[in-house]
Motif scaffolding. Structure first.
Motif, PDB file in Angstrom:
ATOM      1  N   ARG A  34       0.815  -1.216   0.000  1.00 29.58           N
ATOM      2  CA  ARG A  34       0.000   0.000   0.000  1.00 29.58           C
ATOM      3  C   ARG A  34       0.854   1.273   0.000  1.00 29.58           C
ATOM      4  NH1 ARG A  34      -1.012   3.048   4.469  1.00 29.58           N
ATOM      5  NH2 ARG A  34       0.019   2.434   6.411  1.00 29.58           N
ATOM      6  N   LEU A  35       2.137   1.132   0.423  1.00 27.13           N
ATOM      7  CA  LEU A  35       3.033   2.281   0.452  1.00 27.13           C
ATOM      8  C   LEU A  35       4.125   2.187  -0.614  1.00 27.13           C
ATOM      9  CD1 LEU A  35       3.412   2.676   4.327  1.00 27.13           C
ATOM     10  CD2 LEU A  35       2.067   4.097   2.775  1.00 27.13           C
ATOM     11  N   GLY A  36       3.995   1.222  -1.507  1.00 29.11           N
ATOM     12  CA  GLY A  36       4.959   1.086  -2.591  1.00 29.11           C
ATOM     13  C   GLY A  36       6.312   0.554  -2.165  1.00 29.11           C
ATOM     14  N   ILE A  37       6.350  -0.167  -1.038  1.00 27.43           N
ATOM     15  CA  ILE A  37       7.607  -0.764  -0.563  1.00 27.43           C
ATOM     16  C   ILE A  37       7.712  -2.170  -1.141  1.00 27.43           C
ATOM     17  CG2 ILE A  37       8.947  -1.481   1.446  1.00 27.43           C
ATOM     18  CD1 ILE A  37       7.383   0.619   3.065  1.00 27.43           C
ATOM     19  N   PRO A  38       8.705  -2.421  -2.004  1.00 29.86           N
ATOM     20  CA  PRO A  38       8.798  -3.729  -2.652  1.00 29.86           C
ATOM     21  C   PRO A  38       9.547  -4.750  -1.801  1.00 29.86           C
ATOM     22  CG  PRO A  38      10.513  -2.307  -3.491  1.00 29.86           C
ATOM     23  CD  PRO A  38       9.732  -1.477  -2.500  1.00 29.86           C
TER      24      PRO A  38
END
Length: 766
Positions: A34-38
């Motif tokens: 949801r926060l774009g942390i891969p």
């Protein structure tokens, strides 16, 4: 891609923050979608890519990758540029397999030749290990892939490695063990550091704030993350507080919940967790942004590099009567199972599935116009002597011009997970060499091993080539060296002992059931052999060539220097032989009048150069304060003493024909504050207090002389005069308190305290 990490952290829940502090599975980090942390993939190295085709599935196969020489071999090249090129290739293979962090290099010091993982480690010397490790890091990370320098710290054995408590004094800890990590972290800017399983002085490495925070983060300025070795966690919250960011692998939700619970209860300041997450996100985003979509590498090019690296790393230990290089017209008996089934890598977590495999016999047979025959010589498994195999080998050898025996250590003798118990090769290998050499005077032994071995047959072999574990091209590389297509230029990065009892850690390896005492202190490797005047089988830095080199001159650009300055040393070396070749020019620093215990000399510079026949080259080294310093435990930092130092250069630690001198003047203060136990010699080395200390010491000396004469006269004993003269010679090592009382001339305690306060004022120490 530009991201504001602090803004992202502000949007995260405590649970999400805690989740990033452990892996998703064996080889991946967790994502927060949801926060774009891969999620990124981390996987084993260091001399090749050991990645499973599906990082989330432990049953999936390991992908093929180029198997380069292991650390023990590659470091023997002493070639910064070569190691960086190999690192670059490793980075390319990581890109092709979507790997974000390659676990390595392994820079632990080779404290004992018995350590089962020595094949992976670089050297017994921290400076050399640090330099080699730095260029590995620069190569890999130059491709946008992170490294994890391991195993931090003082992890020098496999016996009880999960729990053993390393007991090591402070100077040794700083000068020998973490020092090999410093270059990769400071100069290489390694993205991650892997903490070791063991304890150091009673604290597990995973929760050792002295190592993880004070040394790594504060002194060295490491901006990346610390991850555990797999399963090396002890107390999760304590580890986080000490500077451990990432636990690998994932062991379930309980450890993440411990972090959440500690924050909720107030046991753990959330700011500590935020700082850890900031470091984690920095590395994760760096790896994600460095990805090269659709990247592919050329397997043939990487194999060619592996072949060059293996050849340039091989060490010619002996070459009697210039038996090597072989001539094409000579007939050759190729003996030993390793000639067709190479021992090319170590066992354990760094085990690579190679893209191809070169067998030495194939390449020797192609080069030997005079013909080549093969005999197995010994069984691949087991240590038993097989008389039939030996007889076959002896018969073959007797009918040829030369015998080349491939021998060494099978994987059952050395591997991650256990330590060796002796230095011996299998009895079947030793007996084969002895019997063949008895009938064939032109016997060459090519060794495949990850660490030093005893050589009871050395007198019977005319030539010995140390091949270490040379990777997938070790066979073709050996042929290149044997036939002179490559002039050997490797040098030993570790001392080869004659016998186990000769080794520095013999009485303290591997220790007891709970702790190991580093009783040899600073005297690891060549430092010990030189201090004890012990002659090893082969010294640190040794390695022969098919040409010869003359060390012609050494010069320094200044005879005196402050420790804030740099001295430039120039060494001139000439190729005096008939072949082009490479030489590793080594520079050692020898303190001449140190007031603390120090090794006789220490490696502080090296450079590999290539010279044509008759050609000379000037090699320059820049030495700064650190080159002359020891770790001063009173001030907790490096300190270069005022005094004379000799600069020695040559082809090995045991052969340093060139010498120059430089006088160093310290601008530092070797103590935090003047006390009644501060020594005269310490004050005499400081300009602000030198005059006082000289006078005070001389006044005390005069008092002692008078007292000695008085006692001698009254007692009629002339021997007392000599006794007092000996005491006088030691006076500079006395503390200031010796100025009070009868022996010092009668200074009162009140006057002594006032004097101490005055000295601290002069030095700005309050």
């Amino acid at each position: 891609m530009e991201r504001n990490v602090k803004t992202i952290i502000a949007q995260m829940t405590v649970e999400e923050k805690a989740s990033l502090c452990s892996g998703l599975n064996m080889w991946q980090t967790k994502a927060v979608e949801r926060l774009g942390i891969p999620s990124i993939v981390v996987t084993d190295g260091p001399h090749g890519l050991r990645k499973q085709s599906n990082p989330g599935d432990m049953s999936s196969k390991t992908v093929p990758a180029t198997c380069f020489p292991s650390g023990a071999g590659l470091a023997s090249s002493w070639d910064r540029e070569l190691i960086e090129a190999v690192g670059n290739a490793l980075g390319e293979e990581c890109q092709a397999e979507d790997v974000g962090v390659l676990l390595g290099p392994a820079v632990n010091i080779k404290r004992s030749p018995l350590c089962g993982r020595n094949f992976e480690y670089l050297s017994e010397d921290p400076y050399l290990s640090s330099e080699m490790g730095t260029h590995h890091v620069l190569g890999v990370q130059g491709q946008g892939v992170g490294t994890s320098v391991k195993h931090f710290a003082a992890n020098n054995q496999e016996t009880l490695r999960n729990s053993i408590n390393t007991i090591v004094d402070e100077r040794t800890l700083h000068e020998i063990y973490p020092s090999s990590f410093e270059g990769p972290v400071v100069k290489g800017d390694a993205w991650t550091v892997m903490c070791a399983y063991n304890q150091v002085n009673g604290e597990f490495c995973s929760e050792n704030s002295e190592l993880l925070t004070k040394v790594l983060k504060e002194r060295w300025g490491h901006g990346g993350i610390v991850m555990t070795d797999w399963g090396a966690i002890n107390a999760r919250v304590k580890g986080l507080e000490a500077g451990l960011e990432l636990e690998m692998p994932y062991v379930g939700p309980e450890h993440d919940a411990m972090i959440v619970g500690a924050v909720r209860s107030g046991e753990l300041d959330e700011a500590v967790l935020d700082a850890a997450v900031e470091r984690l996100l920095t590395v994760i985003f760096k790896a994600a942004d460095g990805k090269k979509a659709g990247f592919a590498y050329d397997r043939d090019t990487h194999h060619a590099l592996a072949r060059r690296a293996a050849a340039d790393s091989m060490v010619l230990l002996k070459n009697e009567d210039a038996l090597l290089p072989l001539a094409a017209e000579q007939s050759v008996a190729v003996i030993g199972a390793f000639a067709k089934t190479p021992r090319y890598q170590g066992g354990g977590s760094s085990h690579i599935s190679p893209t191809r495999m070169d067998a030495a016999f194939d390449f020797i047979a192609a080069a030997a116009a005079g013909g080549a025959g093969y005999a197995q010589g010994y069984p691949l498994k087991g240590d038993a002597v097989d008389e039939a195999l030996i007889e076959e080998a002896v018969t073959l050898a007797a009918g040829k011009d030369v015998a080349v025996i491939f021998a060494g250590l099978p994987e059952s003798f050395e591997s991650e997970g256990f330590d060796r118990e002796h230095l011996d090769m299998p009895a079947s290998h030793n007996e084969l060499i002895r019997r063949v050499a008895a009938v064939q005077p032109n016997t060459v032994v090519v060794l495949s091993n990850g660490a030093p071995v005893a050589m009871p047959w050395l007198g019977g072999a005319k030539a010995v080539l140390e091949g270490y574990l040379g990777g997938q091209a070790t066979g073709s590389a050996a042929a290149d060296v044997l036939y002179g297509q490559v002039n050997p230029s490797g040098k030993l990065t570790e001392t080869f002992p004659v016998r186990l009892e000769q080794t520095p850690a013999y009485l303290n390896f591997p220790g007891g059931k709970s702790e190991v005492f580093y009783g040899e202190g600073l005297f690891v490797g060549y430092r010990y052999y030189e201090a004890k005047k012990e002659k090893p089988l082969f010294p640190f830095g040794h390695g022969l060539s098919y040409t010869t080199f003359a060390y012609e001159s050494i010069a320094v650009d200044k005879a005196h220097m402050k420790d804030t300055e740099t001295v430039t040393v120039t060494v001139t070396v000439r190729n005096t032989g008939e072949r082009a070749g490479k030489e590793v020019v080594q520079l050692y620093v020898k303190p001449l009048d140190s007031t603390v215990v120090r090794p006789l000399k220490e490696l502080k510079g090296f450079r590999k150069i290539s010279l044509q026949p008759g050609e000379s080259a000037q090699v320059t080294f820049a030495l700064d304060k650190r080159s002359f310093a020891y770790f001063n435990t009173e001030i907790g930092d490096w300190f270069a003493e005022t005094g004379a130092y000799e600069l020695l250069s040559g082809p090995s630690s045991a052969e340093t024909p060139l010498a120059a001198a430089v006088n160093v003047v310290s601008t530092g203060i070797p103590f935090r504050k003047v006390t009644r136990n501060t020594k005269f010699y310490e004050l005499m080395a400081i300009p602000e207090t030198a005059e006082f200390a000289e006078k005070a010491m001389n006044d005390s000396v005069e008092g002692l002389k008078q007292m000695g004469a008085m006692f001698a006269e009254s007692m009629g004993d002339s021997g007392l005069v000599e006794l007092f003269e000996a005491v006088v010679r030691m006076k500079k090592f006395d503390g200031l308190r010796s100025m009070s009382g009868l022996m010092g001339g009668g200074m009162t305690e009140e006057k002594l305290e006032a004097t101490i306060a005055e000295l601290n004022g002069k030095l700005g120490l309050g």
